[in-house]
Design an enzyme around this catalytic site. Structure first.
Site, mmCIF file in Angstrom:
data_model
loop_
_atom_site.group_PDB
_atom_site.id
_atom_site.type_symbol
_atom_site.label_atom_id
_atom_site.label_comp_id
_atom_site.label_asym_id
_atom_site.label_seq_id
_atom_site.Cartn_x
_atom_site.Cartn_y
_atom_site.Cartn_z
ATOM 1 N N SER A 100 0.817 -1.219 0.000
ATOM 2 C CA SER A 100 0.000 0.000 0.000
ATOM 3 C C SER A 100 0.847 1.263 0.000
ATOM 4 C CB SER A 100 -0.932 0.011 1.210
ATOM 5 O OG SER A 100 -0.212 0.186 2.412
ATOM 6 N N THR A 221 -1.982 2.617 2.808
ATOM 7 C CA THR A 221 -1.431 3.906 3.273
ATOM 8 C C THR A 221 -0.790 3.771 4.656
ATOM 9 O OG1 THR A 221 -3.194 5.101 2.135
ATOM 10 C CG2 THR A 221 -1.970 6.354 3.771
ATOM 11 N N THR A 239 1.601 6.940 0.566
ATOM 12 C CA THR A 239 0.751 5.870 0.039
ATOM 13 C C THR A 239 1.005 5.625 -1.438
ATOM 14 O OG1 THR A 239 -1.572 5.170 -0.117
ATOM 15 C CG2 THR A 239 -1.110 7.433 -0.681
ATOM 16 N N ARG A 249 -4.914 9.748 -10.767
ATOM 17 C CA ARG A 249 -5.838 9.923 -9.622
ATOM 18 C C ARG A 249 -5.026 10.292 -8.376
ATOM 19 N NH1 ARG A 249 -6.108 7.388 -4.285
ATOM 20 N NH2 ARG A 249 -8.263 7.484 -3.582
ATOM 21 N N VAL A 250 -5.465 11.324 -7.692
ATOM 22 C CA VAL A 250 -4.806 11.746 -6.459
ATOM 23 C C VAL A 250 -5.788 11.557 -5.308
ATOM 24 C CG1 VAL A 250 -3.849 13.720 -5.214
ATOM 25 C CG2 VAL A 250 -3.262 13.363 -7.621
ATOM 26 N N GLY A 251 -5.343 10.909 -4.256
ATOM 27 C CA GLY A 251 -6.209 10.683 -3.101
ATOM 28 C C GLY A 251 -6.050 11.773 -2.059
ATOM 29 N N ASP A 252 -6.375 11.407 -0.834
ATOM 30 C CA ASP A 252 -6.324 12.378 0.261
ATOM 31 C C ASP A 252 -4.928 12.566 0.839
ATOM 32 O OD1 ASP A 252 -6.465 9.676 1.133
ATOM 33 O OD2 ASP A 252 -7.004 10.345 3.155
ATOM 34 N N THR A 272 -6.206 6.792 6.864
ATOM 35 C CA THR A 272 -6.008 5.775 5.842
ATOM 36 C C THR A 272 -7.391 5.300 5.414
ATOM 37 O OG1 THR A 272 -5.916 4.002 7.491
ATOM 38 C CG2 THR A 272 -3.821 4.994 6.858
ATOM 39 N N GLY A 273 -7.477 4.746 4.223
ATOM 40 C CA GLY A 273 -8.767 4.286 3.733
ATOM 41 C C GLY A 273 -9.199 5.101 2.532
ATOM 42 N N GLY A 275 -9.770 7.615 0.214
ATOM 43 C CA GLY A 275 -9.338 9.004 0.169
ATOM 44 C C GLY A 275 -10.402 9.959 -0.299
HETATM 45 N N1 GLY Z 1 -6.077 7.053 1.557
HETATM 46 C C1 GLY Z 1 -5.319 6.692 0.430
HETATM 47 C C2 GLY Z 1 -5.964 7.002 -0.829
HETATM 48 O O1 GLY Z 1 -7.177 6.977 -0.942
HETATM 49 O O2 GLY Z 1 -5.257 7.278 -1.776
#
Ligand code: GLY
Length: 376
Positions: A100, A221, A239, A249-252, A272-273, A275
């Site tokens: 991850s 993450t 992550t 794609r960009v997460g949180d 984590t989880g 995003g």
């Molecule tokens: N929390 C990691 C993501 O969604 O990219």
């Protein structure tokens, strides 16, 4: 024999289920079950302290320390709290067995590993981040250089790679054999439109999450935050993001306020989880703001978790109207108290802590009892 915490949780879950059946999650705020469960999540209060997602407790093969052990050793030797947490998560970024994060992270839908990371340094109130960075196993180190060696906060994609190269980072193929095999399985069996939605899907309950094709994504993450003995605070989140994501794609994780937030007057929070849920709710910022207004870290995490559950769009809800994804929030306050909340219970509803009592994992408070259908 169930302990008091378990009983409180059961009460809370039952209350929650009743409220969902009645169509209201926000109504839960004033129920005794909720208050009891939240109160049970108030913990700690010593400094220095390091907290992280559960994977921060693993000692990878051939490494003498876990993330939280390494970070604590640096804090105890008088190191800067940001250097401490970055050195900690570097252990996980370098670990090919954690799929991850960093080396060996699960790739995007084209089979290319793209990494995101952010850092925040409480004493200077500065932040740095990179997103969609390819070929560099330690994005957290690059994020720190964005903070210290540029006038910017966030650099993405090709620009982030060129910036890392300019600072001497070595490029490598981050896709391990194991991650390539997992990606190939996904390509061969589940690759049709996992992330690409039809116009109708917007209004259909569970069509994306629990429809014809089950999600095969994972989030993973590592988030790690620390408070040193003076009360200075820092945090990092790093992550490989959502597995098999649409490229770019960009997460949180690299977004300040979503996957990480630090305020040296108050505390730090990270996640984590899924995003996207944090991006839509500015979750980490909100957790810190709730702590500023007097909530304990555990209370703040749970309140934000309930808000996210309440605002989840129909297509991401399962049969009982609950979010079909998982999410965990972690928080530490300036005084060293800490807490965490998970959307769902289960073996992964744990987080790592290292303080005067030593390195360990503790259970997260949770909103729903797992039925095995949520995506973790
Ligand atoms: N929390 C990691 C993501 O969604 O990219």
């Amino acid at each position: 024999m169930p302990d008091r915490t378990d009983l409180n949780r059961r009460t809370f879950i039952q209350t929650t289920a009743a409220a969902i059946a009645g169509g209201s999650l926000l109504a839960l705020d004033s129920t005794p079950g909720t208050q009891a469960a939240v109160a049970a999540s108030h913990r700690g209060g010593s400094r220095p302290i390091v907290i992280s997602s559960m994977n921060g407790h693993n000692r990878p093969k051939g490494r003498p320390a876990s993330c939280i052990e390494e970070a604590m050793a640096i804090l105890k030797s008088g190191g800067d709290p940001l250097d401490a947490v970055i050195a900690g998560v570097n252990i996980v970024e370098d670990d090919p067995d954690d799929t991850s994060v960093g080396l060996g992270g699960l790739p995007n839908e084209d089979g290319v590993v793209e990494l995101d990371s952010s850092v925040m340094h409480g004493p200077t109130r500065k932040a740095g981040a990179v997103a969609a960075l390819r070929g560099i196993r330690n994005p957290s180190k690059v994020a720190k250089l964005v903070m210290t060696r540029t006038d910017h906060v966030l650099i993405v994609g090709e620009g982030a790679l060129r910036f890392a190269r300019a600072h001497g980072f070595k490029e490598e193929d981050l896709l391990t054999e194991e991650s390539r095999r997992e990606w190939l399985k996904w390509r061969e069996s589940h690759s049709d439109n996992d992330d690409w939605l039809s116009p109708e899907s917007d209004t259909q309950t569970g069509s994306h999450a629990v429809g014809r094709r089950r999600w095969r994504h994972t989030y993973g993450t590592i988030n790690c935050c620390a408070v040193n003995s003076n009360g200075d605070i820092a945090g990092v989140t790093t992550t490989s993001g959502l597995s098999y994501k649409i490229p770019g794609r960009v997460g949180d994780s690299p977004i300040i306020g979503a996957g990480l937030y630090v305020d040296n007057d108050v505390g730090a929070a990270g996640s984590t989880g899924r995003g996207e849920a944090n991006l839509q709710n500015c979750s980490s910022f909100l957790v810190v703001e709730l702590m500023r207004s007097g909530k304990s870290p555990g209370e703040a995490c749970m309140e934000v978790m309930k808000r996210i559950a309440d605002r989840t769009e129909p297509r991401l809800r399962g049969k009982q109207g609950r979010p079909a994804f998982n999410l965990r929030l972690y928080a530490v306050a300036k005084d060293g108290s800490y807490g965490s909340a998970s959307m769902w219970s289960g073996p992964r509803a744990q987080f790592a802590v290292n303080d005067e009592k030593g390195a360990r994992v503790e259970p997260c408070a949770f909103l729903f009892e797992s039925d095995g259908t949520e995506v973790d």
